[in-house]
Design a protein around this motif. Structure first.
Motif, PDB file in Angstrom:
ATOM      1  N   THR A 303      56.300  20.686  45.129  1.00 43.11           N
ATOM      2  CA  THR A 303      55.795  19.805  44.014  1.00 43.11           C
ATOM      3  C   THR A 303      55.497  20.561  42.923  1.00 43.11           C
ATOM      4  N   GLY A 304      55.299  19.741  41.848  1.00 52.06           N
ATOM      5  CA  GLY A 304      54.800  20.410  40.565  1.00 52.06           C
ATOM      6  C   GLY A 304      53.215  21.098  40.663  1.00 52.06           C
ATOM      7  N   SER A 305      52.695  20.417  41.311  1.00 49.93           N
ATOM      8  CA  SER A 305      51.028  20.819  41.571  1.00 49.93           C
ATOM      9  C   SER A 305      51.245  22.089  42.399  1.00 49.93           C
ATOM     10  N   GLU A 306      51.943  22.189  43.557  1.00 51.31           N
ATOM     11  CA  GLU A 306      52.003  23.249  44.373  1.00 51.31           C
ATOM     12  C   GLU A 306      52.474  24.528  43.838  1.00 51.31           C
ATOM     13  N   GLY A 307      53.437  24.278  42.764  1.00 52.15           N
ATOM     14  CA  GLY A 307      54.045  25.368  42.125  1.00 52.15           C
ATOM     15  C   GLY A 307      52.724  26.117  41.129  1.00 52.15           C
ATOM     16  N   ARG A 308      52.255  25.095  40.545  1.00 48.66           N
ATOM     17  CA  ARG A 308      50.921  25.629  39.625  1.00 48.66           C
ATOM     18  C   ARG A 308      49.890  26.405  40.382  1.00 48.66           C
ATOM     19  N   PHE A 309      49.857  25.547  41.370  1.00 49.61           N
ATOM     20  CA  PHE A 309      48.895  26.397  42.488  1.00 49.61           C
ATOM     21  C   PHE A 309      49.139  27.911  42.586  1.00 49.61           C
ATOM     22  N   LEU A 310      50.519  27.878  42.984  1.00 48.45           N
ATOM     23  CA  LEU A 310      50.957  29.642  43.210  1.00 48.45           C
ATOM     24  C   LEU A 310      50.902  30.162  42.041  1.00 48.45           C
ATOM     25  N   VAL A 311      51.144  29.792  40.686  1.00 43.98           N
ATOM     26  CA  VAL A 311      51.146  30.568  39.723  1.00 43.98           C
ATOM     27  C   VAL A 311      49.743  30.943  39.339  1.00 43.98           C
ATOM     28  N   GLU A 312      48.653  29.915  39.378  1.00 46.83           N
ATOM     29  CA  GLU A 312      47.574  30.259  38.825  1.00 46.83           C
ATOM     30  C   GLU A 312      46.915  31.343  39.960  1.00 46.83           C
ATOM     31  N   SER A 313      47.130  31.035  41.355  1.00 48.10           N
ATOM     32  CA  SER A 313      46.662  32.083  42.447  1.00 48.10           C
ATOM     33  C   SER A 313      47.289  33.497  42.250  1.00 48.10           C
ATOM     34  N   ALA A 314      48.021  33.615  41.307  1.00 47.66           N
ATOM     35  CA  ALA A 314      48.652  34.860  41.510  1.00 47.66           C
ATOM     36  C   ALA A 314      48.047  35.666  40.255  1.00 47.66           C
ATOM     37  N   GLY A 315      47.861  34.934  39.129  1.00 52.76           N
ATOM     38  CA  GLY A 315      47.408  35.707  38.037  1.00 52.76           C
ATOM     39  C   GLY A 315      48.247  36.477  37.328  1.00 52.76           C
ATOM     40  N   LYS A 316      47.812  37.261  36.408  1.00 53.96           N
ATOM     41  CA  LYS A 316      49.013  37.892  35.532  1.00 53.96           C
ATOM     42  C   LYS A 316      49.501  39.297  36.169  1.00 53.96           C
ATOM     43  N   PRO A 317      50.655  39.345  36.137  1.00 54.47           N
ATOM     44  CA  PRO A 317      51.238  40.726  36.669  1.00 54.47           C
ATOM     45  C   PRO A 317      50.902  41.913  36.026  1.00 54.47           C
ATOM     46  N   LEU A 318      50.508  42.874  36.833  1.00 52.91           N
ATOM     47  CA  LEU A 318      50.084  44.256  36.086  1.00 52.91           C
ATOM     48  C   LEU A 318      51.058  45.430  36.521  1.00 52.91           C
ATOM     49  N   TYR A 319      51.152  46.279  35.581  1.00 53.39           N
ATOM     50  CA  TYR A 319      52.028  47.376  36.026  1.00 53.39           C
ATOM     51  C   TYR A 319      51.489  48.606  35.497  1.00 53.39           C
ATOM     52  N   PRO A 320      50.787  49.357  36.516  1.00 51.96           N
ATOM     53  CA  PRO A 320      50.208  50.531  36.084  1.00 51.96           C
ATOM     54  C   PRO A 320      50.980  51.658  35.619  1.00 51.96           C
ATOM     55  N   ALA A 321      50.746  52.280  34.328  1.00 46.61           N
ATOM     56  CA  ALA A 321      51.451  53.408  33.944  1.00 46.61           C
ATOM     57  C   ALA A 321      51.151  54.941  34.767  1.00 46.61           C
ATOM     58  N   ASP A 322      49.995  54.940  35.496  1.00 46.83           N
ATOM     59  CA  ASP A 322      49.800  55.984  36.362  1.00 46.83           C
ATOM     60  C   ASP A 322      49.720  55.518  37.777  1.00 46.83           C
ATOM     61  N   TRP A 323      50.527  55.860  38.704  1.00 47.24           N
ATOM     62  CA  TRP A 323      50.537  55.486  40.141  1.00 47.24           C
ATOM     63  C   TRP A 323      49.597  56.198  40.821  1.00 47.24           C
ATOM     64  N   THR A 324      48.317  56.931  40.412  1.00 45.56           N
ATOM     65  CA  THR A 324      47.528  57.675  41.410  1.00 45.56           C
ATOM     66  C   THR A 324      46.917  56.823  42.123  1.00 45.56           C
ATOM     67  N   GLU A 325      46.436  55.509  41.795  1.00 45.01           N
ATOM     68  CA  GLU A 325      45.623  54.781  42.533  1.00 45.01           C
ATOM     69  C   GLU A 325      46.711  54.163  43.522  1.00 45.01           C
ATOM     70  N   ALA A 326      47.798  53.701  43.149  1.00 46.37           N
ATOM     71  CA  ALA A 326      48.709  53.059  44.180  1.00 46.37           C
ATOM     72  C   ALA A 326      49.116  54.023  45.391  1.00 46.37           C
ATOM     73  N   ILE A 327      49.237  55.335  44.998  1.00 42.55           N
ATOM     74  CA  ILE A 327      49.479  56.223  46.037  1.00 42.55           C
ATOM     75  C   ILE A 327      48.440  56.799  46.981  1.00 42.55           C
TER      76      ILE A 327
END
Length: 384
Positions: A303-327
């Motif tokens: 449903t539209g409300s379920e889709g909106r829940f998923l979008v809002e629960s994820a937040g903004k995607p982030l892309y680190p330029a430095d992978w030190t923390e991820a490693i």
């Protein structure tokens, strides 16, 4: 957990006494179907290799990635959500290489496809590249995606009381080795100062977690998104609940078979794909109504409300330029899983291809109108 799991959650409320044998029978049937599809993909991949027009130069894994690639360069990619983002944003036909899109997602299926040589790249959580390495599949991470908000909560079976992670002692916990949910369970136990001997780990596929809770096969399972919300809606009145776990669980990766990166043309295509992929994900975040309607409603049947829940629960995607923390976070997971499983520890940095480290961040900067850092040629190409 992939969106396919969300759609699976729309099945009818299971019987209260669903036998565990039925769960395993369904798992075997699903695995048989997957292996049949995989065999077809392997045969298809062989045909395409035989008909390849241009042999690519061999590329060392530490050599610079070429800027140019033939238009006929072909990649087999299992990234269903991004595939839909590229399509809805209107740019899927503008990719500067050929993609054989595969409806493969999740760690176990992706690793099996890698092992069979039927897939070049796949989107997964933070654990499958570790499990692949443990089991002898040589992989490299070429994109790091950080979700702004936590993914999972710990859901309880009806009637099970859980006020904090310290109450997990003596509980039966759903556990999926090789998937992000399995690593999460181990992290949570460590945070609670518990060991695997203090609980009972019940090995199941992540798609079986909700049914395992409702049938009381387990007391606790990590659930997310619409599956979690529907589960609480259906069983909250009977005492089902969930709590936050308090540990980091928001890393996702695009990883590839290492052998693919030894093909100069495919390596160049993968660098391009990371750029287009990043911009497609940001397009979906910037156009939530179009994304919800086109994907969650029309494609996934939510449903539209379920889709909106998923979008809002994820937040903004982030892309680190430095992978030190991820490693560093991945190393913690490697060490934890090696200790829990008896597998040989390895250095996490060896599975990150740092030639790709800044590409996602540069693509994000360009897509958002900021100046890219040092690779404007790739970042300035046509965008979603």
């Amino acid at each position: 957990m992939g969106v396919a799991d969300y759609a699976d959650s729309r099945t009818a409320k299971p019987p209260r006494s669903s036998p565990r044998t039925e769960v395993h029978l369904r798992t075997l049937i699903d695995r048989k179907r997957f292996l049949l599809v995989l065999a077809a993909l392997v045969a298809l991949a062989g045909c395409k290799r035989e008909g390849a027009a241009t042999a690519a130069p061999r590329l060392a894994l530490d050599a610079p990635i070429p800027d140019e690639l033939p238009r006929e360069t072909r990649l087999s990619i299992g990234d269903p959500t991004v595939q839909k983002q590229l399509k809805l944003s209107g740019v899927i036909d503008r990719l500067p290489f050929v993609v054989d899109w595969q409806n493969i997602s999740g760690g176990p299926a992706t690793i099996e496809a890698f092992r069979a040589g039927a897939l070049d790249a796949g989107a997964v959580g933070d654990t499958p590249p570790i499990h692949a390495t443990f089991t002898g599949v040589d992989v490299k991470i070429v994109a790091v995606y950080v979700r702004e908000k936590p993914i999972y909560e710990l859901a309880t079976a009806p009637g099970v009381r859980l006020s904090s992670i310290h109450d997990l002692r003596d509980k039966k916990i759903a556990y999926s080795p090789g998937q992000a949910q399995g690593a999460l369970v181990q992290r949570v136990l460590k945070a609670a100062r518990l060991s695997s001997q203090d609980v009972t780990l019940v090995q199941l596929g992540s798609g079986e977690f909700k049914e395992a809770l409702t049938s009381r096969q387990v007391d606790v399972a990590p659930l997310s998104g619409t599956i979690l919300r529907r589960y609480l809606n259906e069983y909250g009145a009977e005492g089902a609940s969930s709590i936050a776990h308090g540990v980091r669980d928001n890393l996702s990766f695009l990883h590839v078979r290492a052998a693919v990166l030894e093909d100069a043309h495919k390596a160049a295509a993968l660098r391009e794909y990371v750029t287009w992929r990043t911009r497609a994900q940001l397009w979906a975040h910037a156009h939530p109504d179009a994304w919800i309607e086109g994907y969650y409603v029309k494609d996934q049947g939510l449903t539209g409300s379920e889709g909106r829940f998923l979008v809002e629960s994820a937040g903004k995607p982030l892309y680190p330029a430095d992978w030190t923390e991820a490693i560093a976070l991945t190393q913690e997971t490697v060490d934890l899983l090696a200790e829990a499983s008896g597998q040989k520890r390895f250095e996490a940095r060896t599975i990150f291809d740092l030639r790709f480290q800044t590409i996602g961040a540069e693509a994000a900067s360009a897509a958002q109108g900021a100046a890219p850092t040092d690779r404007p040629a790739t970042a300035e190409r046509s965008t979603p």
